[in-house]
Design a protein around this motif. Structure first.
Motif, PDB file in Angstrom:
ATOM      1  N   ILE A  63      36.182  52.525  78.142  1.00 29.45           N
ATOM      2  CA  ILE A  63      37.324  52.065  76.588  1.00 29.45           C
ATOM      3  C   ILE A  63      37.988  50.491  77.079  1.00 29.45           C
ATOM      4  O   ILE A  63      38.129  49.735  76.508  1.00 29.45           O
ATOM      5  CB  ILE A  63      37.651  52.870  75.702  1.00 29.45           C
ATOM      6  CG1 ILE A  63      36.051  54.004  74.831  1.00 29.45           C
ATOM      7  CG2 ILE A  63      38.595  52.030  74.664  1.00 29.45           C
ATOM      8  CD1 ILE A  63      37.326  55.123  74.489  1.00 29.45           C
ATOM      9  N   TYR A  64      39.240  50.967  78.340  1.00 28.61           N
ATOM     10  CA  TYR A  64      40.048  50.465  78.733  1.00 28.61           C
ATOM     11  C   TYR A  64      39.577  49.292  79.177  1.00 28.61           C
ATOM     12  O   TYR A  64      40.812  48.511  80.487  1.00 28.61           O
ATOM     13  CB  TYR A  64      41.431  50.858  78.624  1.00 28.61           C
ATOM     14  CG  TYR A  64      41.933  51.531  77.107  1.00 28.61           C
ATOM     15  CD1 TYR A  64      42.660  50.822  76.784  1.00 28.61           C
ATOM     16  CD2 TYR A  64      41.456  52.943  76.683  1.00 28.61           C
ATOM     17  CE1 TYR A  64      42.839  51.178  75.862  1.00 28.61           C
ATOM     18  CE2 TYR A  64      42.113  53.901  75.887  1.00 28.61           C
ATOM     19  CZ  TYR A  64      42.473  52.712  75.010  1.00 28.61           C
ATOM     20  OH  TYR A  64      43.180  52.894  73.520  1.00 28.61           O
ATOM     21  N   HIS A  65      38.448  49.543  80.357  1.00 33.04           N
ATOM     22  CA  HIS A  65      38.340  49.094  81.626  1.00 33.04           C
ATOM     23  C   HIS A  65      39.222  48.740  82.606  1.00 33.04           C
ATOM     24  O   HIS A  65      39.341  48.062  83.278  1.00 33.04           O
ATOM     25  CB  HIS A  65      38.042  47.362  80.794  1.00 33.04           C
ATOM     26  CG  HIS A  65      37.138  47.318  79.406  1.00 33.04           C
ATOM     27  ND1 HIS A  65      35.636  47.671  79.793  1.00 33.04           N
ATOM     28  CD2 HIS A  65      37.145  47.268  78.107  1.00 33.04           C
ATOM     29  CE1 HIS A  65      34.965  47.582  78.712  1.00 33.04           C
ATOM     30  NE2 HIS A  65      36.043  47.437  77.899  1.00 33.04           N
ATOM     31  N   GLN A  66      39.731  50.169  82.858  1.00 35.57           N
ATOM     32  CA  GLN A  66      39.908  50.025  84.106  1.00 35.57           C
ATOM     33  C   GLN A  66      39.783  49.583  85.457  1.00 35.57           C
ATOM     34  O   GLN A  66      38.886  50.200  85.272  1.00 35.57           O
ATOM     35  CB  GLN A  66      40.892  51.699  84.188  1.00 35.57           C
ATOM     36  CG  GLN A  66      42.292  51.991  82.608  1.00 35.57           C
ATOM     37  CD  GLN A  66      41.375  52.989  82.139  1.00 35.57           C
ATOM     38  OE1 GLN A  66      40.105  52.678  81.525  1.00 35.57           O
ATOM     39  NE2 GLN A  66      42.332  53.408  81.245  1.00 35.57           N
ATOM     40  N   THR A  82      53.029  56.187  82.501  1.00 33.75           N
ATOM     41  CA  THR A  82      52.525  54.767  82.742  1.00 33.75           C
ATOM     42  C   THR A  82      53.401  54.134  81.468  1.00 33.75           C
ATOM     43  O   THR A  82      53.989  53.236  82.190  1.00 33.75           O
ATOM     44  CB  THR A  82      50.770  54.548  82.213  1.00 33.75           C
ATOM     45  OG1 THR A  82      49.665  55.266  82.963  1.00 33.75           O
ATOM     46  CG2 THR A  82      50.820  53.493  81.800  1.00 33.75           C
ATOM     47  N   GLY A  83      54.032  54.790  80.549  1.00 31.55           N
ATOM     48  CA  GLY A  83      54.711  54.026  79.954  1.00 31.55           C
ATOM     49  C   GLY A  83      55.637  53.214  80.498  1.00 31.55           C
ATOM     50  O   GLY A  83      56.845  52.254  80.523  1.00 31.55           O
ATOM     51  N   ARG A  84      56.733  54.251  81.487  1.00 32.15           N
ATOM     52  CA  ARG A  84      57.971  54.167  82.240  1.00 32.15           C
ATOM     53  C   ARG A  84      57.956  52.759  83.328  1.00 32.15           C
ATOM     54  O   ARG A  84      58.339  52.423  83.172  1.00 32.15           O
ATOM     55  CB  ARG A  84      58.500  55.341  82.895  1.00 32.15           C
ATOM     56  CG  ARG A  84      59.112  55.841  81.697  1.00 32.15           C
ATOM     57  CD  ARG A  84      59.140  57.410  82.442  1.00 32.15           C
ATOM     58  NE  ARG A  84      58.905  58.638  83.711  1.00 32.15           N
ATOM     59  CZ  ARG A  84      57.873  59.673  82.185  1.00 32.15           C
ATOM     60  NH1 ARG A  84      58.703  59.531  81.219  1.00 32.15           N
ATOM     61  NH2 ARG A  84      57.421  60.289  83.231  1.00 32.15           N
ATOM     62  N   THR A 100      46.385  56.629  82.579  1.00 27.19           N
ATOM     63  CA  THR A 100      46.215  55.995  83.796  1.00 27.19           C
ATOM     64  C   THR A 100      45.668  53.764  83.841  1.00 27.19           C
ATOM     65  O   THR A 100      44.762  54.246  82.886  1.00 27.19           O
ATOM     66  CB  THR A 100      46.267  56.828  85.598  1.00 27.19           C
ATOM     67  OG1 THR A 100      44.474  56.968  84.546  1.00 27.19           O
ATOM     68  CG2 THR A 100      46.816  57.763  84.574  1.00 27.19           C
ATOM     69  N   THR A 101      46.417  53.269  84.358  1.00 26.74           N
ATOM     70  CA  THR A 101      45.746  51.825  84.125  1.00 26.74           C
ATOM     71  C   THR A 101      45.167  52.125  85.024  1.00 26.74           C
ATOM     72  O   THR A 101      44.290  50.382  85.208  1.00 26.74           O
ATOM     73  CB  THR A 101      46.700  51.468  84.086  1.00 26.74           C
ATOM     74  OG1 THR A 101      47.759  51.181  85.542  1.00 26.74           O
ATOM     75  CG2 THR A 101      47.411  51.335  82.503  1.00 26.74           C
TER      76      THR A 101
END
Length: 816
Positions: free
Chosen positions: A429-432, A349-351, A392-393
């Motif tokens: 938590i991250y609300h994807q 995901t960072g890439r 993952t987002t």
């Protein structure tokens, strides 16, 4: 006498069919005649719809690629080539000796290698050197159905055109994907075929396609106006990123339209070979553990353990202390494998964040197989862990459900809601956002299932997979008019309601079902997982939406655990095992006024598979499991007290039955022999309700009996639902949607600043002429239906009340 004549006739018919099958040729034969050019040879292969999926054959003529004198001359037939009779696609690639740029051929198919056995003659002109012949499943009985890939693509376009679909008011924000470029450059090179396929899905309302690995496909995508892309790039491989950017040089806006990147399909967790001892020990330290927790003073003595039998062997040979240490090694090995799996995806995901356009989402498809078929998520990968670590987002799963009780998913379409809410829990938590693969199905089923996932917050659907069929192996729908209708109908219904559907989010639930991944580390069976799904469905049919609350989230949010639990008036606990640190919080939750519902033996063990006494002391009795195993052990009838609100006896099916002794609390229900079946015990301001059987499995078994194969699953026992939802009534849980019918409905309310969208799915599939609906919403100025138009309504104590007719589905728009 007539009966015997009928039986003999059936036997004779069966014998004739068997003989006909025996006489059916085991192979077919193909030959071709070049008409536009000569001096050619052809390679031959087939794409078939079963393993091994692709089969290669001899060059026609043999050695034609080497010797020019052997090649086929203009207006001359080649020899016959024998191929297997599978339905699929025959592919000829024509060379002279370079790939020809255009070719006109006549082809013949025969049951035997001679002209008298020919059952199909075809003539085709193709741009490029590849000619594909589509053999449908019934090609022997109906040779007229055999066609070239080009003819098949034209047929697909005509099918879509025959629906006379409006292209106005299609969704702009919702994303609807499928793939139609399959086979380009491998089964055909004619760009018109590609255009036909892409125009077909465009007419249906599809607005997104996979990012192509070919510049010509990208050019046609852009010409036809596809507005978004999904890029399949396993683990964000840098070489694929370079290829994508290179292809888009002529279309600089295309790369910017990549909406999401699929990092992997149906992944499992990392294997034990991925464990590096030093990194494993660092992870254990990050969890607050020391060597002493593993009965040693040296980290080097702490080893990964993945075999439960090894725990028993250690305990037997070395004693309990070492056995307990091995239990901890086993538990933390499982947790570490999930951790390094998540970190792998987080790096990918960072890439994506670095090299793709800003806002590009990443997902991996969590297969529904372990949950739907097996009932155990941890047999594949911990969904919660990936979401809660922001690995993952975009949270994503798939739908393989079908409509009968014995089919995949047992015809229980509301399992899709369970999966979506599991994804939402992972995104807590991250609300994807959420996305979904919807696989092939019939018209109405597609509509129902699509609306269920949208009702639970999904904003992106990929219809897996258009194919086309001639290029696909086992999953395809390009030849299904019913799928065309279902896809087109859903997309247009969403378009009518998008202004409220898209910004709308599910209403916060007041009921939760605890999902223990800890339990699944020790219990790899799926009995408890299925129970949770059945409880969820029964609650949903009574309009009690339930959150899926994971122990992963509670552990990651330790400081907030109390406040997370306090959001719920009722919590259902099925699993035997939870981390010990959660039990005191659950006890305090009850003392503060919550109602905790417990299945047999729930909450009796900790994360190391050791006994825990915190929750068993709260049930107000001694609980003993008297039915081991997970199979059905008979039936019974329950009599319930007035406190449950159930006045009639309720028939049940018995799974995992328990007995209660030394009862100090209240008996809410009794078995037919008078023994306690359901207990309640007051603890502080709250209550613990304990079942002596599995109410979810009982509900499912009764549903199965009411819906014999091959019928749709449409009848759901009200008594079985009420056995599950009565604690919500005791807790006075407010329902945001009320329906005045006992028929089973999915009713999903999505709210936003603009108002609310109410998604209704009639699971009974029987029309309801007058359905009165009450919705808890304030500030509403108008109510309308995408089917009925404007609806008259009244306001009653903070609720909007109206009456509508409904057949199968509807979306109600409540605008502020």
């Amino acid at each position: 006498m007539k009966r015997w004549v009928l039986i003999l006739g059936m036997i004779l018919m069966g014998w004739c069919l068997a003989k006909a099958a025996e006489q059916q040729p085991k192979n077919i034969y193909i030959r071709f005649k070049p008409i536009s050019t000569g001096g050619v040879y052809a390679t031959v292969s087939t794409v078939i719809h079963h393993d091994p999926w692709w089969v290669g054959y001899q060059t026609m003529p043999r050695s034609g690629e080497t010797y020019a004198r052997l090649r086929i001359q203009k207006d001359t037939y080649s020899g016959w080539e024998k191929i297997a009779p599978d339905w699929g696609t025959i592919v000829l690639r024509i060379f002279n000796p370079q790939p020809v740029k255009q070719i006109t051929l006549q082809l013949q198919l025969a049951n035997h290698p001679n002209a008298s056995a020919v059952f199909k003659t075809m003539r085709t002109t193709q741009t490029g050197n590849i000619v594909g012949i589509v053999l449908p499943a019934d090609y022997r009985e109906n040779p007229s159905h055999i066609m070239t890939i080009k003819q098949n693509s034209e047929q697909h376009l005509k099918m879509a055109e025959s629906l006379h679909l409006s292209q106005k008011n299609l969704p702009q924000k919702f994303s609807f994907y499928t793939s139609a470029a399959g086979g380009f450059n491998s089964l055909y090179t004619d760009p018109q075929i590609l255009k036909n396929e892409l125009m077909t899905i465009k007419l249906l309302g599809i607005n997104g396609v996979p990012y192509p690995g070919d510049e010509q496909i990208l050019k046609i995508d852009q010409e036809l106006g596809f507005s978004r892309y999904d890029d399949n790039n396993w683990m964000a491989d840098p070489s694929t990123i370079k290829r994508d950017k290179r292809i888009s040089k002529g279309f600089p806006s295309a790369f910017k339209k990549i909406q999401m990147v699929c990092l992997m399909d149906e992944p499992g967790h990392a294997g034990v070979s991925s464990i590096k001892p030093g990194e494993f020990h660092k992870y254990l330290q990050s969890q607050g553990l020391t060597p002493a927790d593993f009965n040693t003073d040296n980290w080097n003595s702490v080893k990964p353990v993945t075999d439960r039998q090894k725990i028993k062997d250690i305990a037997y040979n070395w004693g309990k202390k070492y056995g307990d240490a091995a239990k901890k090694e086993y538990y933390w090995t499982a947790r570490y494998l999930e951790y390094i799996t998540a970190m792998g995806f987080k790096n990918a995901t960072g890439r994506v964040k670095k090299y793709y356009p800003p806002g590009t989402l990443t997902f991996t498809n969590f297969t529904d197989h372990p949950l739907i078929l097996g009932g155990n998520m941890m047999n594949s990968i911990d969904w919660f862990n990936l979401g809660l670590t922001d690995a993952t987002t975009l949270m994503w799963s798939e739908d393989w459900l079908y409509e009968t009780i014995t089919s995949w998913g047992n015809g229980l379409f509301q399992r899709l809601g369970f999966i979506c809410d599991t994804l939402r829990s992972a995104a807590s938590i991250y609300h994807q956002p959420l996305g979904y693969y919807n696989t092939m199905d019939a018209n109405k089923n597609l509509l129902m299932k699509g609306l269920i996932v949208i009702g639970h917050g999904v904003k992106t659907i990929y219809y897996f997979d258009y194919g086309p069929t001639y290029a696909a192996t086992e999953n395809y729908w390009s030849d299904s008019l019913g799928e065309y209708k279902g896809v087109a109908k859903l997309i247009r219904d969403v378009g009518k309601a998008e202004s409220l559907l898209y910004p709308g989010q599910p209403v916060p639930a007041k009921v939760a079902i605890l999902y223990s991944t800890t339990n699944e580390i020790w219990d790899t069976g799926g009995f408890n997982g299925q129970e949770k799904q059945f409880l969820y469905i029964a609650l949903a049919q009574e309009q009690y939406p339930a959150d899926i609350l994971s122990d992963d989230e509670l552990l990651m949010e330790k400081d907030k655990m109390s406040s997370i639990l306090s959001q719920y008036k009722v919590i259902y606990l099925v699993d035997e095992r939870l981390p010990e640190s959660i039990y005191p919080e659950l006890k305090q939750y009850v003392k503060n006024g919550g109602i905790l519902i417990m299945d047999p033996m729930a909450g009796t063990k900790d994360e190391y598979n050791n006994p825990s006494r915190i929750l068993p002391r709260l049930i107000g009795a001694k609980e003993t499991l008297i039915q081991t195993g997970d199979e059905k052990k008979g039936t019974d009838t329950l009599t319930l007290t007035s406190e449950t609100g159930i006045s009639k006896e309720v028939p049940i099916s018995l799974y995992r039955k328990c007995s209660f002794s030394d009862v100090k609390g209240d008996v809410l229900g009794k078995f037919s022999d008078g023994s306690p079946a359901i207990l309640s015990n007051k603890v502080g301001k709250g209550m613990v309700i304990t079942y002596g059987f599995m109410p979810g499995w009982s509900f499912f078994d009764r549903t199965a009996q009411a819906n014999p194969v091959p019928h749709y699953v449409t009848d759901f026992p009200v008594g079985g639902r009420n056995l599950i939802d009565f604690p919500c009534k005791i807790a006075k849980v407010k329902r945001d949607v009320l329906l005045d019918t006992e028929k089973a409905f999915e009713a999903d309310l999505l709210v936003s600043k603009k108002g609310a969208a109410l998604v209704l799915i009639n699971l009974s599939r029987k029309p309801v002429s007058h359905l009165t609906v009450s919705v808890a919403e304030n500030g509403i100025k108008s109510v309308s239906s995408i089917k009925q138009g404007a609806i008259s309504f009244k306001k009653d104590n903070g609720r909007i009340v109206f009456t509508i007719p409904i057949n199968l589905t509807d979306i109600i728009l409540l605008k502020k």
